[in-house]
Design a protein around this motif. Structure first.
Motif, PDB file in Angstrom:
ATOM      1  N   THR A  38     -22.129  53.692 -32.005  1.00 39.96           N
ATOM      2  CA  THR A  38     -23.326  54.168 -32.688  1.00 39.96           C
ATOM      3  C   THR A  38     -24.555  53.675 -31.920  1.00 39.96           C
ATOM      4  O   THR A  38     -24.435  52.829 -31.018  1.00 39.96           O
ATOM      5  N   THR A  39     -25.733  54.148 -32.287  1.00 43.25           N
ATOM      6  CA  THR A  39     -26.947  53.744 -31.578  1.00 43.25           C
ATOM      7  C   THR A  39     -27.209  52.241 -31.738  1.00 43.25           C
ATOM      8  O   THR A  39     -27.903  51.660 -30.913  1.00 43.25           O
ATOM      9  N   ASP A  40     -26.656  51.618 -32.775  1.00 40.45           N
ATOM     10  CA  ASP A  40     -26.803  50.149 -32.845  1.00 40.45           C
ATOM     11  C   ASP A  40     -25.567  49.425 -32.288  1.00 40.45           C
ATOM     12  O   ASP A  40     -25.259  48.301 -32.682  1.00 40.45           O
ATOM     13  N   LYS A  41     -24.897  50.097 -31.350  1.00 36.91           N
ATOM     14  CA  LYS A  41     -23.874  49.468 -30.502  1.00 36.91           C
ATOM     15  C   LYS A  41     -22.597  49.044 -31.237  1.00 36.91           C
ATOM     16  O   LYS A  41     -21.866  48.175 -30.769  1.00 36.91           O
ATOM     17  N   GLN A  42     -22.357  49.633 -32.406  1.00 34.27           N
ATOM     18  CA  GLN A  42     -21.122  49.338 -33.139  1.00 34.27           C
ATOM     19  C   GLN A  42     -20.105  50.454 -32.897  1.00 34.27           C
ATOM     20  O   GLN A  42     -20.484  51.585 -32.622  1.00 34.27           O
ATOM     21  N   HIS A  43     -18.800  50.118 -33.017  1.00 35.25           N
ATOM     22  CA  HIS A  43     -17.783  51.165 -32.936  1.00 35.25           C
ATOM     23  C   HIS A  43     -18.035  52.164 -34.051  1.00 35.25           C
ATOM     24  O   HIS A  43     -18.200  51.784 -35.201  1.00 35.25           O
ATOM     25  N   ARG A  44     -18.047  53.444 -33.700  1.00 33.98           N
ATOM     26  CA  ARG A  44     -18.241  54.459 -34.735  1.00 33.98           C
ATOM     27  C   ARG A  44     -16.969  54.553 -35.566  1.00 33.98           C
ATOM     28  O   ARG A  44     -15.880  54.733 -35.017  1.00 33.98           O
ATOM     29  N   PRO A  45     -17.084  54.450 -36.883  1.00 30.83           N
ATOM     30  CA  PRO A  45     -15.880  54.519 -37.716  1.00 30.83           C
ATOM     31  C   PRO A  45     -15.254  55.918 -37.666  1.00 30.83           C
ATOM     32  O   PRO A  45     -15.966  56.908 -37.463  1.00 30.83           O
ATOM     33  N   GLY A  46     -13.941  55.980 -37.848  1.00 26.56           N
ATOM     34  CA  GLY A  46     -13.279  57.277 -37.958  1.00 26.56           C
ATOM     35  C   GLY A  46     -12.946  57.942 -36.640  1.00 26.56           C
ATOM     36  O   GLY A  46     -12.543  59.099 -36.617  1.00 26.56           O
ATOM     37  N   VAL A  47     -13.134  57.235 -35.511  1.00 30.56           N
ATOM     38  CA  VAL A  47     -12.785  57.832 -34.216  1.00 30.56           C
ATOM     39  C   VAL A  47     -11.272  57.707 -34.009  1.00 30.56           C
ATOM     40  O   VAL A  47     -10.717  56.622 -34.145  1.00 30.56           O
ATOM     41  N   ASN A  48     -10.626  58.820 -33.698  1.00 33.34           N
ATOM     42  CA  ASN A  48      -9.187  58.820 -33.425  1.00 33.34           C
ATOM     43  C   ASN A  48      -8.978  58.887 -31.916  1.00 33.34           C
ATOM     44  O   ASN A  48      -9.108  59.949 -31.310  1.00 33.34           O
ATOM     45  N   GLN A  49      -8.650  57.742 -31.327  1.00 37.34           N
ATOM     46  CA  GLN A  49      -8.512  57.683 -29.871  1.00 37.34           C
ATOM     47  C   GLN A  49      -7.476  58.682 -29.346  1.00 37.34           C
ATOM     48  O   GLN A  49      -7.524  59.090 -28.182  1.00 37.34           O
ATOM     49  N   ALA A  50      -6.542  59.094 -30.196  1.00 36.99           N
ATOM     50  CA  ALA A  50      -5.517  60.066 -29.783  1.00 36.99           C
ATOM     51  C   ALA A  50      -6.162  61.332 -29.217  1.00 36.99           C
ATOM     52  O   ALA A  50      -5.655  61.938 -28.275  1.00 36.99           O
ATOM     53  N   GLU A  51      -7.310  61.741 -29.795  1.00 35.09           N
ATOM     54  CA  GLU A  51      -7.969  62.964 -29.324  1.00 35.09           C
ATOM     55  C   GLU A  51      -8.518  62.776 -27.913  1.00 35.09           C
ATOM     56  O   GLU A  51      -8.437  63.679 -27.084  1.00 35.09           O
ATOM     57  N   CYS A  52      -9.094  61.596 -27.667  1.00 32.90           N
ATOM     58  CA  CYS A  52      -9.617  61.314 -26.331  1.00 32.90           C
ATOM     59  C   CYS A  52      -8.463  61.325 -25.318  1.00 32.90           C
ATOM     60  O   CYS A  52      -8.550  61.966 -24.272  1.00 32.90           O
TER      61      CYS A  52
END
Ligand code: HEC
Ligand code: HEC
Length: 263
Positions: A226-240
């Motif tokens: 996020t813009t405040d440098k935190q991991h964005r919740p709900g990201v599924n690394q499988a898609e990447c």
């Protein structure tokens, strides 16, 4: 008569029993497909279809079309490309045998696939090289691409990017004119307005070991901040993983050419 009946039953079920191995399908689903479609075919997000209780013939036909490219989706094209005809029959039979999803039901991510080792690269503006910019007309965004020294040097030398490489992207909303069209600067790129997020890929020794082969990108991991440098919740690394997977010959990097030409 009894015998005749018995024989005809055997003839009818034998070809079916031969065609699909539900247990093999279940095992493949548990390690790979579950990351997005859920272990029982109830998917992990609104953008991914449920497969539970869909007809086997339909699922198999979709997998074939996704493999040969007549149905286009970058994530599933990369997955289906790695499935044999037997795999397709097996997973289709498994999903078809699962009970349909209850309304609104969702599965959790696969922890070993969703977990990332990538942390925010503090100070990147001072130590990384900005190597590329891309306009995204559809989303009216512009992205600025950065890489650390290890990545830049290997790319210049034409070597695979080593452990310790970091690629980092600033995602901006473009500045809009009165007609809500992106404003282009003198460099030909949209003028960056508001920072929306950061995306990153980085590699480290052993970071890929929990990722199943069909998704694994060597030792790369991915993250969105996020813009405040935190991991964005709900990201599924499988898609990447899935979308970058076909790029094994370029260290899983789409913009390797630009990186190699970084000044
Ligand atoms: C990284 C996430 C991801 C993984 C892993 C994944 N899928 Fe998918 N799958 C998707 C997405 C997204 C779609 C929707 C594609 C589209 O919109 O065309 C999809 C669509 C499908 C469809 C078509 C469904 C329909 O209703 O038409 C089938 C079949 C399918 N996947 C099977 C599989 C199988 C089998 C595996 C494991 C070997 C698997 N998928 C792994 C994301 C994934
Ligand atoms: C639908 C396919 C797709 C998915 C899913 C995807 N990427 Fe990418 N990625 C691309 C493409 C295409 C590029 C090239 C330029 C661009 O679009 O930014 C790229 C570029 C990148 C880059 C710059 C380095 C490079 O490879 O050129 C990073 C970092 C990155 N993606 C991170 C991620 C992360 C993090 C995720 C998961 C949250 C992700 N990507 C998911 C397609 C994808």
């Amino acid at each position: 008569m009894k015998k005749l009946l018995g024989l005809s039953v055997v003839l009818m079920i034998a070809p079916l029993a031969h065609a699909a191995d539900i247990e093999a399908g279940k095992a493949k689903v548990a390690t790979v497909c579950a990351a997005c479609h859920g272990a029982g075919g109830v998917s992990v997000s609104d953008t991914i279809p449920n497969l539970a209780a869909q007809r086997a013939g339909y699922l198999e036909a979709q997998l074939k079309a996704l493999k040969d490219g007549t149905r286009k989706n970058p994530i599933m094209n990369a997955i289906a490309a790695q499935l044999s005809p037997e795999d397709m029959a097996n997973v289709a039979a498994y999903f078809a045998a699962q009970p349909g999803a209850e309304k609104g039901a969702k599965s959790g991510f696969l922890p070993g696939v969703a977990r990332t080792h990538v942390s925010f690269p503090e100070g990147y503006k001072d130590t990384f090289t900005k190597y590329h910019t891309i306009n995204f007309p559809a989303t009216r965004q512009v992205r600025h691409y950065f890489a650390n020294q290890a990545a830049v040097q290997a790319a210049r030398e034409g070597k695979p990017l080593p452990a310790g490489s970091v690629l980092f992207v600033e995602v901006y909303a473009a500045k809009l004119d009165a007609d809500q069209k992106p404003v282009t600067g003198s460099d030909g790129f949209y003028v960056a307005d508001k920072l929306v997020a950061y995306t990153a890929m980085a590699s480290g020794a052993g970071w890929g070991k929990d990722v199943p082969d069909m998704l694994r990108n060597g030792d790369w991991n991915y993250a969105v901040f996020t813009t405040d440098k935190q991991h964005r919740p709900g990201v599924n690394q499988a898609e990447c993983f899935a979308c970058h997977k076909p790029l094994d010959s370029t260290s899983y990097v789409f913009t390797l050419k630009q990186l190699a030409g970084a000044k």
